[in-house]
Motif scaffolding. Structure first.
Motif, mmCIF file in Angstrom:
data_model
loop_
_atom_site.group_PDB
_atom_site.id
_atom_site.type_symbol
_atom_site.label_atom_id
_atom_site.label_comp_id
_atom_site.label_asym_id
_atom_site.label_seq_id
_atom_site.Cartn_x
_atom_site.Cartn_y
_atom_site.Cartn_z
ATOM 1 N N GLU A 304 0.830 -1.209 0.000
ATOM 2 C CA GLU A 304 0.000 0.000 0.000
ATOM 3 C C GLU A 304 0.868 1.264 0.000
ATOM 4 O OE1 GLU A 304 -2.440 -0.668 3.441
ATOM 5 O OE2 GLU A 304 -3.732 -2.108 2.387
ATOM 6 N N MET A 305 1.974 1.203 0.741
ATOM 7 C CA MET A 305 2.882 2.351 0.813
ATOM 8 C C MET A 305 3.483 2.644 -0.567
ATOM 9 S SD MET A 305 6.262 2.831 3.262
ATOM 10 C CE MET A 305 7.314 1.570 2.500
ATOM 11 N N ILE A 306 3.951 1.600 -1.251
ATOM 12 C CA ILE A 306 4.564 1.819 -2.574
ATOM 13 C C ILE A 306 3.508 2.248 -3.592
ATOM 14 C CG2 ILE A 306 5.991 0.821 -4.420
ATOM 15 C CD1 ILE A 306 7.119 -1.135 -2.292
ATOM 16 N N ASP A 307 2.319 1.668 -3.489
ATOM 17 C CA ASP A 307 1.217 2.105 -4.360
ATOM 18 C C ASP A 307 1.018 3.615 -4.223
ATOM 19 O OD1 ASP A 307 0.638 -0.431 -5.302
ATOM 20 O OD2 ASP A 307 -1.041 -0.785 -3.927
ATOM 21 N N ALA A 308 1.080 4.096 -2.987
ATOM 22 C CA ALA A 308 0.801 5.507 -2.712
ATOM 23 C C ALA A 308 1.929 6.424 -3.194
ATOM 24 C CB ALA A 308 0.545 5.708 -1.228
ATOM 25 N N ALA A 316 12.182 3.139 -0.594
ATOM 26 C CA ALA A 316 11.403 2.556 0.502
ATOM 27 C C ALA A 316 12.285 2.497 1.752
ATOM 28 C CB ALA A 316 10.914 1.167 0.126
ATOM 29 N N ASN A 317 11.752 2.990 2.846
ATOM 30 C CA ASN A 317 12.503 3.032 4.096
ATOM 31 C C ASN A 317 11.503 3.157 5.234
ATOM 32 O OD1 ASN A 317 14.533 3.519 6.129
ATOM 33 N ND2 ASN A 317 15.822 4.510 4.601
ATOM 34 N N LEU A 318 12.017 3.244 6.443
ATOM 35 C CA LEU A 318 11.177 3.501 7.602
ATOM 36 C C LEU A 318 11.083 5.011 7.799
ATOM 37 C CD1 LEU A 318 12.880 0.871 9.939
ATOM 38 C CD2 LEU A 318 10.896 0.531 8.467
ATOM 39 N N GLY A 319 10.144 5.424 8.641
ATOM 40 C CA GLY A 319 10.021 6.844 8.947
ATOM 41 C C GLY A 319 10.948 7.283 10.057
ATOM 42 N N HIS A 320 11.622 6.318 10.684
ATOM 43 C CA HIS A 320 12.660 6.587 11.675
ATOM 44 C C HIS A 320 13.417 5.278 11.854
ATOM 45 C CE1 HIS A 320 14.062 8.686 15.608
ATOM 46 N NE2 HIS A 320 14.692 9.174 14.557
ATOM 47 N N GLY A 321 14.340 5.206 12.816
ATOM 48 C CA GLY A 321 15.181 4.021 12.953
ATOM 49 C C GLY A 321 14.421 2.780 13.415
ATOM 50 N N ILE A 322 14.882 1.622 12.957
ATOM 51 C CA ILE A 322 14.291 0.346 13.374
ATOM 52 C C ILE A 322 14.529 0.172 14.880
ATOM 53 C CG2 ILE A 322 16.379 -0.993 12.762
ATOM 54 C CD1 ILE A 322 14.449 -3.286 11.931
ATOM 55 N N THR A 323 13.536 -0.337 15.590
ATOM 56 C CA THR A 323 13.655 -0.469 17.048
ATOM 57 C C THR A 323 14.234 -1.833 17.430
ATOM 58 O OG1 THR A 323 11.318 -1.087 17.040
ATOM 59 C CG2 THR A 323 11.832 1.197 17.608
ATOM 60 N N PRO A 324 14.852 -1.918 18.632
ATOM 61 C CA PRO A 324 15.573 -3.140 19.025
ATOM 62 C C PRO A 324 14.675 -4.380 19.128
ATOM 63 C CG PRO A 324 16.046 -1.343 20.554
ATOM 64 C CD PRO A 324 14.970 -0.857 19.642
ATOM 65 N N VAL A 335 11.722 -5.849 3.736
ATOM 66 C CA VAL A 335 12.633 -5.743 2.577
ATOM 67 C C VAL A 335 12.122 -6.600 1.413
ATOM 68 C CG1 VAL A 335 14.984 -6.251 1.779
ATOM 69 C CG2 VAL A 335 14.628 -5.116 3.974
ATOM 70 N N ASP A 336 11.735 -7.831 1.738
ATOM 71 C CA ASP A 336 11.239 -8.746 0.691
ATOM 72 C C ASP A 336 9.997 -8.190 -0.003
ATOM 73 O OD1 ASP A 336 13.268 -10.494 1.236
ATOM 74 O OD2 ASP A 336 12.063 -11.882 2.441
ATOM 75 N N ALA A 337 9.110 -7.578 0.782
ATOM 76 C CA ALA A 337 7.865 -7.032 0.209
ATOM 77 C C ALA A 337 8.171 -5.944 -0.828
ATOM 78 C CB ALA A 337 6.982 -6.462 1.311
ATOM 79 N N VAL A 338 9.217 -5.162 -0.547
ATOM 80 C CA VAL A 338 9.618 -4.131 -1.527
ATOM 81 C C VAL A 338 10.191 -4.799 -2.769
ATOM 82 C CG1 VAL A 338 11.047 -2.085 -1.963
ATOM 83 C CG2 VAL A 338 10.111 -2.471 0.335
ATOM 84 N N LYS A 339 11.041 -5.803 -2.543
ATOM 85 C CA LYS A 339 11.695 -6.485 -3.666
ATOM 86 C C LYS A 339 10.693 -7.235 -4.545
ATOM 87 C CE LYS A 339 16.336 -7.157 -1.892
ATOM 88 N NZ LYS A 339 17.340 -8.164 -1.511
ATOM 89 N N GLU A 340 9.603 -7.691 -3.908
ATOM 90 C CA GLU A 340 8.595 -8.469 -4.667
ATOM 91 C C GLU A 340 7.586 -7.563 -5.343
ATOM 92 O OE1 GLU A 340 7.078 -10.726 -1.389
ATOM 93 O OE2 GLU A 340 8.926 -11.908 -1.223
ATOM 94 N N TYR A 341 7.646 -6.261 -5.064
ATOM 95 C CA TYR A 341 6.618 -5.356 -5.562
ATOM 96 C C TYR A 341 6.535 -5.402 -7.092
ATOM 97 C CZ TYR A 341 3.701 -1.233 -6.172
ATOM 98 O OH TYR A 341 2.678 -0.396 -6.510
#
Length: 343
Positions: A304-308, A316-324, A335-341
């Motif tokens: 949905e994000m890439i569609d938009a 494609a990235n996060l809106g801030h850093g990945i949490t622990p 990552v895979d979802a972006v690659k499969e888009y």
């Protein structure tokens, strides 16, 4: 020079046509990866940052394990205050602290603004070593903290939710604030140019605390210095600006020398595109907390994000850093979802 096998990120920053968006994650090299935690348990923070072999190993982990389209050098934005002569302490789980804060003109006058390439040579060595180890697999990102964000730490001495002291300093001692911001800008430009020379293919400027400023104050205390950095680096490498929380500046930043601008999840892709009129590559803006959702939900939300945003002029990235607390397989699913888009 080794030819890049995957140059999606650089093509997206040059606004060239791509078959899918490139993907990487802020803070991808670090605290959610079990192999990073092993190194963390063995070496303290600045040992990891200042030992090129360790920094390189950490930088490569997400490339090997999560499959991102770019590596970002493992370092910290607070190496700049260190290079300027201030002590920075880092306690696990507590965050950074600066025992001596900046209060007076004399404090500012005493700061060092030259020799970043020498004093931060361990960053350059880590970049060169990482570049060699990557062997052209993906581009390498260098970075620095933005002047406003660095000022916040220098005045406050530690993290804060509101940055009252920093803002009070800016509003009551405006001339001194600008003198400090300019000094930080000067050394940061040299530092980023040295990073490019050492092997960084692109650089990102993290203005993590820009969102603490009103739109009018952002224009006074943050934007001029971000633009100065983008202008100074434009012939060296593409620059990505990431002023978190400052969606109101998107229109003006899209007309700058920067190649990309990062956005958080508080602005919709549609609005970001509208404000920037597709003049600049947008990067973002998945909420890192959403990586805790079930994997099918993550994949659906990424689509949905890439569609938009659309595939072009987009990273494609996060809106801030990945949490622990994010499981590695959830990061991988993102990552895979972006690659499969679109496949």
């Amino acid at each position: 020079m080794t030819q890049l096998k995957n140059d999606l990120l650089l093509r997206a920053l040059r606004k060239e046509t791509v078959e899918r968006p490139p993907v990487w994650m802020m803070r991808q090299a670090g605290r959610y990866l079990p192999d990073y935690i092993k190194l963390r348990d063995k070496y303290d923070f600045f040992t990891r940052v200042q030992t090129p072999e360790l920094a390189t190993a950490i930088t490569l982990q997400p490339v090997d394990q999560v499959g991102v389209d770019a590596a970002i050098i493992f370092s910290d934005i607070l190496v700049i205050p260190q290079a300027m002569g201030l002590e920075v302490l880092m306690e696990e789980g507590k965050g950074p602290s600066l025992p001596k804060t900046i209060k007076t003109k004399a404090d500012i006058d005493a700061l060092i603004t030259t020799g970043a390439e020498e004093s931060l040579s361990y960053v350059m060595n880590a970049l060169s070593l990482t570049k060699k180890e990557l062997n052209g697999r993906v581009p390498l990102i260098g970075f620095a903290g933005a002047p406003w964000t660095i000022l916040c730490y220098m005045i406050e001495g530690k993290g804060s939710k509101t940055w009252d002291k920093a803002k009070q300093f800016a509003y009551t001692q405006t001339e001194l604030a600008h003198a400090l911001l300019q000094k930080i800008t000067t050394i940061t430009i040299d530092y980023l140019k040295a990073q490019v020379k050492a092997g960084a293919d692109t650089v990102q400027v993290f203005d993590s605390w820009a969102g603490s400023l009103s739109p009018a104050d952002f224009k006074i205390f943050a934007q001029p210095y971000l633009l100065q950095i983008a202008d100074a680096l434009k012939d060296d490498a593409p620059v990505i600006l990431f002023p978190k929380g400052s969606w109101y500046a998107l229109k003006e930043l899209s007309e700058s020398s920067a190649a990309g601008v990062g956005i958080d999840w508080c602005v919709s892709p549609q609005m970001a595109r509208e404000l920037t009129q597709n003049k600049i590559t947008l990067q973002g803006n998945f909420d890192p907390a959403k990586l805790l959702a079930p994997i099918p939900d993550i994949k659906k939300a990424v689509k949905e994000m890439i569609d938009a945003f659309g595939i072009q002029n987009y990273i494609a990235n996060l809106g801030h850093g990945i949490t622990p607390n994010v499981p590695v397989d959830h990061a991988k699913a993102f990552v895979d979802a972006v690659k499969e888009y679109g496949s």
